[in-house]
Design a protein around this motif. Structure first.
Motif, PDB file in Angstrom:
ATOM      1  N   ARG A 238      11.373  36.859   0.564  1.00 34.59           N
ATOM      2  CA  ARG A 238      10.114  36.946   0.812  1.00 34.59           C
ATOM      3  C   ARG A 238       8.885  35.624   1.435  1.00 34.59           C
ATOM      4  O   ARG A 238       8.360  36.018   1.905  1.00 34.59           O
ATOM      5  N   LEU A 239       9.825  34.262   1.122  1.00 38.38           N
ATOM      6  CA  LEU A 239       9.175  32.781   1.756  1.00 38.38           C
ATOM      7  C   LEU A 239       9.747  32.882   3.081  1.00 38.38           C
ATOM      8  O   LEU A 239       8.732  32.872   3.865  1.00 38.38           O
TER       9      LEU A 239
ATOM     10  N   ALA B 198       7.378  36.080   4.803  1.00 32.53           N
ATOM     11  CA  ALA B 198       5.738  35.383   5.020  1.00 32.53           C
ATOM     12  C   ALA B 198       5.251  34.181   5.839  1.00 32.53           C
ATOM     13  O   ALA B 198       4.205  34.637   6.318  1.00 32.53           O
ATOM     14  N   SER B 199       6.268  33.278   6.361  1.00 28.42           N
ATOM     15  CA  SER B 199       5.996  32.583   7.164  1.00 28.42           C
ATOM     16  C   SER B 199       5.906  32.928   8.124  1.00 28.42           C
ATOM     17  O   SER B 199       5.169  32.140   9.058  1.00 28.42           O
TER      18      SER B 199
ATOM     19  N   VAL C  29       7.857  31.394  -6.339  1.00 29.21           N
ATOM     20  CA  VAL C  29       7.794  32.261  -4.941  1.00 29.21           C
ATOM     21  C   VAL C  29       6.195  32.913  -4.722  1.00 29.21           C
ATOM     22  O   VAL C  29       6.161  32.531  -4.204  1.00 29.21           O
ATOM     23  N   ARG C  30       5.891  33.763  -5.686  1.00 29.20           N
ATOM     24  CA  ARG C  30       4.898  34.223  -5.711  1.00 29.20           C
ATOM     25  C   ARG C  30       3.527  33.315  -5.717  1.00 29.20           C
ATOM     26  O   ARG C  30       3.133  34.037  -4.646  1.00 29.20           O
TER      27      ARG C  30
ATOM     28  N   THR D 247       3.268  30.686  -3.739  1.00 26.15           N
ATOM     29  CA  THR D 247       4.117  30.009  -2.802  1.00 26.15           C
ATOM     30  C   THR D 247       3.519  31.093  -1.620  1.00 26.15           C
ATOM     31  O   THR D 247       2.625  30.729  -0.744  1.00 26.15           O
ATOM     32  N   CYS D 248       4.245  32.045  -1.602  1.00 24.76           N
ATOM     33  CA  CYS D 248       3.451  33.204  -1.434  1.00 24.76           C
ATOM     34  C   CYS D 248       2.266  33.697  -1.123  1.00 24.76           C
ATOM     35  O   CYS D 248       1.674  33.605   0.653  1.00 24.76           O
TER      36      CYS D 248
END
Length: 134
Positions: A72-73, A76-77, A25-26, A28-29
């Protein structure tokens, strides 16, 4: 750009298998954050749209999980899509209308936290108002 896409698409398998780790996740973010820079910059925004880059983020917007990592994803998106609609540009609006942007925003409004719901709502209303006021 190829490396950013590789990082983003490498998160798809853990996303659908409910095995999103904090590390994935980190990472990808961080890649999505670089997407946001491209989407908001006046010199790269249209190239970003013409290359259909936002569509790589739709998988994160469609997820039905309410877990923290998924949120979170999702958020961010949404920030990337929000960067695209900040400027009244008919080509950006036409692009977003021709993709799955609305169903993705609706999913975020249904599943996401208050913050994601607010941003998804703002994106949808911004695009709709542009269409009706244009």
């Amino acid at each position: 750009m190829r490396l950013l896409l590789l990082v983003i698409t490498s998160a798809y398998r853990p996303l659908v298998s409910n095995r999103l780790s904090e590390r994935v996740v980190r990472r990808t973010c961080n890649a999505i954050g670089l997407f946001q820079t491209l989407a908001s910059h006046p010199h790269t925004k249209m190239s970003f749209i013409r290359a259909s880059m936002p569509e790589y983020l739709y998988a994160f917007l469609k997820t039905r999980s309410r877990g923290r990592n998924y949120e979170r994803l999702r958020f961010a998106s949404l920030v990337v899509i929000g960067s695209l609609v900040e400027v009244d540009n008919p080509e950006v609006v036409d692009y977003l209308l021709s993709t799955e942007m609305f169903p993705c925003c609706l999913c975020c409004m249904e599943i996401g936290t208050t913050l994601s719901k607010t941003v998804g709502d703002w994106i949808s209303l911004t695009v709709i108002s542009f269409v009706f006021l244009a």
